[in-house]
Design a protein around this motif. Structure first.
Motif, mmCIF file in Angstrom:
data_model
loop_
_atom_site.group_PDB
_atom_site.id
_atom_site.type_symbol
_atom_site.label_atom_id
_atom_site.label_comp_id
_atom_site.label_asym_id
_atom_site.label_seq_id
_atom_site.Cartn_x
_atom_site.Cartn_y
_atom_site.Cartn_z
ATOM 1 N N LYS A 93 -3.044 9.385 16.578
ATOM 2 C CA LYS A 93 -2.935 8.048 16.006
ATOM 3 C C LYS A 93 -3.774 7.955 14.735
ATOM 4 O O LYS A 93 -4.659 8.775 14.496
ATOM 5 N N VAL A 94 -3.463 6.937 13.929
ATOM 6 C CA VAL A 94 -4.293 6.622 12.776
ATOM 7 C C VAL A 94 -4.582 5.130 12.834
ATOM 8 O O VAL A 94 -3.720 4.331 13.203
ATOM 9 N N ALA A 95 -5.810 4.774 12.504
ATOM 10 C CA ALA A 95 -6.202 3.372 12.515
ATOM 11 C C ALA A 95 -6.792 2.987 11.167
ATOM 12 O O ALA A 95 -7.579 3.738 10.586
ATOM 13 N N ALA A 96 -6.379 1.831 10.666
ATOM 14 C CA ALA A 96 -6.937 1.289 9.422
ATOM 15 C C ALA A 96 -7.791 0.083 9.781
ATOM 16 O O ALA A 96 -7.302 -0.860 10.404
ATOM 17 N N ILE A 97 -9.053 0.132 9.399
ATOM 18 C CA ILE A 97 -9.968 -0.957 9.712
ATOM 19 C C ILE A 97 -10.143 -1.834 8.480
ATOM 20 O O ILE A 97 -10.549 -1.368 7.416
ATOM 21 N N SER A 98 -9.798 -3.090 8.628
ATOM 22 C CA SER A 98 -9.997 -4.110 7.600
ATOM 23 C C SER A 98 -9.404 -3.676 6.259
ATOM 24 O O SER A 98 -8.212 -3.415 6.145
ATOM 25 N N GLY A 99 -10.242 -3.542 5.205
ATOM 26 C CA GLY A 99 -9.731 -3.267 3.861
ATOM 27 C C GLY A 99 -9.095 -1.917 3.674
ATOM 28 O O GLY A 99 -8.375 -1.694 2.696
ATOM 29 N N SER A 100 -9.311 -0.981 4.604
ATOM 30 C CA SER A 100 -8.716 0.352 4.446
ATOM 31 C C SER A 100 -7.201 0.333 4.591
ATOM 32 O O SER A 100 -6.538 1.332 4.309
ATOM 33 N N ILE A 101 -6.642 -0.820 4.990
ATOM 34 C CA ILE A 101 -5.180 -0.909 5.084
ATOM 35 C C ILE A 101 -4.541 -0.686 3.715
ATOM 36 O O ILE A 101 -3.420 -0.171 3.626
ATOM 37 N N PHE A 102 -5.240 -1.020 2.631
ATOM 38 C CA PHE A 102 -4.678 -0.799 1.295
ATOM 39 C C PHE A 102 -4.485 0.696 1.033
ATOM 40 O O PHE A 102 -3.426 1.118 0.544
ATOM 41 N N ALA A 103 -5.500 1.499 1.340
ATOM 42 C CA ALA A 103 -5.396 2.943 1.109
ATOM 43 C C ALA A 103 -4.285 3.545 1.951
ATOM 44 O O ALA A 103 -3.495 4.370 1.467
ATOM 45 N N LEU A 104 -4.202 3.139 3.212
ATOM 46 C CA LEU A 104 -3.178 3.704 4.092
ATOM 47 C C LEU A 104 -1.794 3.215 3.702
ATOM 48 O O LEU A 104 -0.814 3.976 3.748
ATOM 49 N N ALA A 105 -1.674 1.968 3.286
ATOM 50 C CA ALA A 105 -0.374 1.424 2.884
ATOM 51 C C ALA A 105 0.191 2.167 1.680
ATOM 52 O O ALA A 105 1.404 2.360 1.570
ATOM 53 N N GLU A 106 -0.674 2.605 0.773
ATOM 54 C CA GLU A 106 -0.198 3.302 -0.425
ATOM 55 C C GLU A 106 0.451 4.649 -0.095
ATOM 56 O O GLU A 106 1.216 5.178 -0.893
#
Length: 325
Positions: free
Chosen positions: A103-116
């Protein structure tokens, strides 16, 4: 959660929230102390071995670089909203983890990096309320919800530091026991265990209360205002949806929030505009239209009244801050 989650990789990027990382690690450490044994393994990782600065300026030295990563059940990404992956290989490592069933988890603001990376396209994601307008603007293929955390096909999105702690408590309950999970929460004096579908706590903008403490009619009106950013809605129509006359609506709204419905609605639109100014590359003209202003000039006048700085100055200032990481 049916997949075993015992091996954690905490991937830290510049500007990461220190509290989120600390709470994630502490939850596992405390669970071990309560249980009297080790069930979990974890490692902190950076894109390189260099120390990584948190948003507060404190730095951590990673256990290893991402290229040296040991197998993990889940990679949890900690980053500021302004931070992106610098190494092109990072997304590949995350993809391989997913392919292998991790699995991969994005915590708070890191969703921007993962979304890209595109890995969140056509997935439902929990987005912190202070980023939701920006994520919807920049990544329209993501279905945003404002719950505490959410999992969709092995992509976990977590809205905030305490939400990261609560996610870890759910893992502890699955891997050890609910009793140990509750005791872990009590050790750290966390009083309430929310489900992943619980709504995020949001400021009520009045009398030091959170939004869930407001009268149902006012909360309903706030929901309607938030859903009508691009195409303005008439105040009398919102009053009708809340089940009140216009006069009663304005009286109740002022009593609870200390501002008129129209004044509050303007604040909602300007807060959304500020998210987009700071966290997206959209032009000021595009942002103005997306929050119901006909021109960037019209938005800029209200923006400066509200925040004491013009949109262009705000964007430039935030860029300088990001450059300090």
């Amino acid at each position: 959660m049916t997949q075993r989650l015992t091996r954690f990789t905490f991937l830290c990027l510049p500007g990461f929230p220190l509290a989120a990382l600390s709470l994630a690690i502490e939850s596992l450490r405390v669970a071990h102390e309560i249980q009297g044994g080790r069930r979990f393994e974890w490692q902190t990782v950076g894109e390189t071995r260099d120390p990584v600065p948190s948003a507060s300026g404190l730095k951590i030295t990673p256990d290893c670089a991402l290229s040296e990563l040991s197998p993990a059940d889940i990679i949890m990404v900690f980053a500021g909203a302004e931070t992106r992956f610098e190494d092109k290989a990072t997304a590949g490592v995350i993809r391989r983890t997913l392919v292998k069933g991790g699995k991969v988890a994005a915590i708070s603001g890191s969703i921007f990096a993962l979304a890209e990376t595109g890995l969140l396209d056509r997935h439902t994601c929990s987005v912190h309320f202070c980023y939701s307008a920006a994520i919807r603007e920049q990544f329209p293929d993501i279905n945003c919800v404002e719950t505490v955390f959410h999992e969709d096909r092995r992509r976990v999105t977590i809205a905030g530091s305490l939400a990261a702690f609560e996610y870890m408590l759910h893992i502890i309950a699955d891997e050890i026991s609910e009793k140990v999970s509750i005791e872990t929460a009590c050790w750290l004096q966390h009083p309430v265990l929310r489900s992943n579908e619980a709504s995020q706590s949001q400021p009520g903008d009045g009398k030091s209360r959170t939004r869930d403490m407001l009268p149902a009619q006012v909360a309903k009106a706030i929901e309607v205002f938030s859903a009508h950013l691009e195409t303005p809605v008439l105040i009398r129509d919102v009053a009708a949806e809340a089940g009140m006359s216009l006069r009663q609506f304005e009286r109740v709204f002022r009593r609870e929030l200390g501002v008129s419905p129209g004044g509050y609605y303007r604040k909602v639109r300007l807060k959304a505009a500020r998210q987009k100014v700071i966290y997206t590359p959209a032009t000021l003209g595009e942002i103005a239209l997306s929050v119901g202003y006909g021109t960037s000039r019209a938005m800029s006048v209200r923006y400066e009244e509200e925040f004491g700085v013009s949109p262009a100055q705000d964007r430039s200032r935030q860029s300088r801050i990001r450059g300090q990481y």
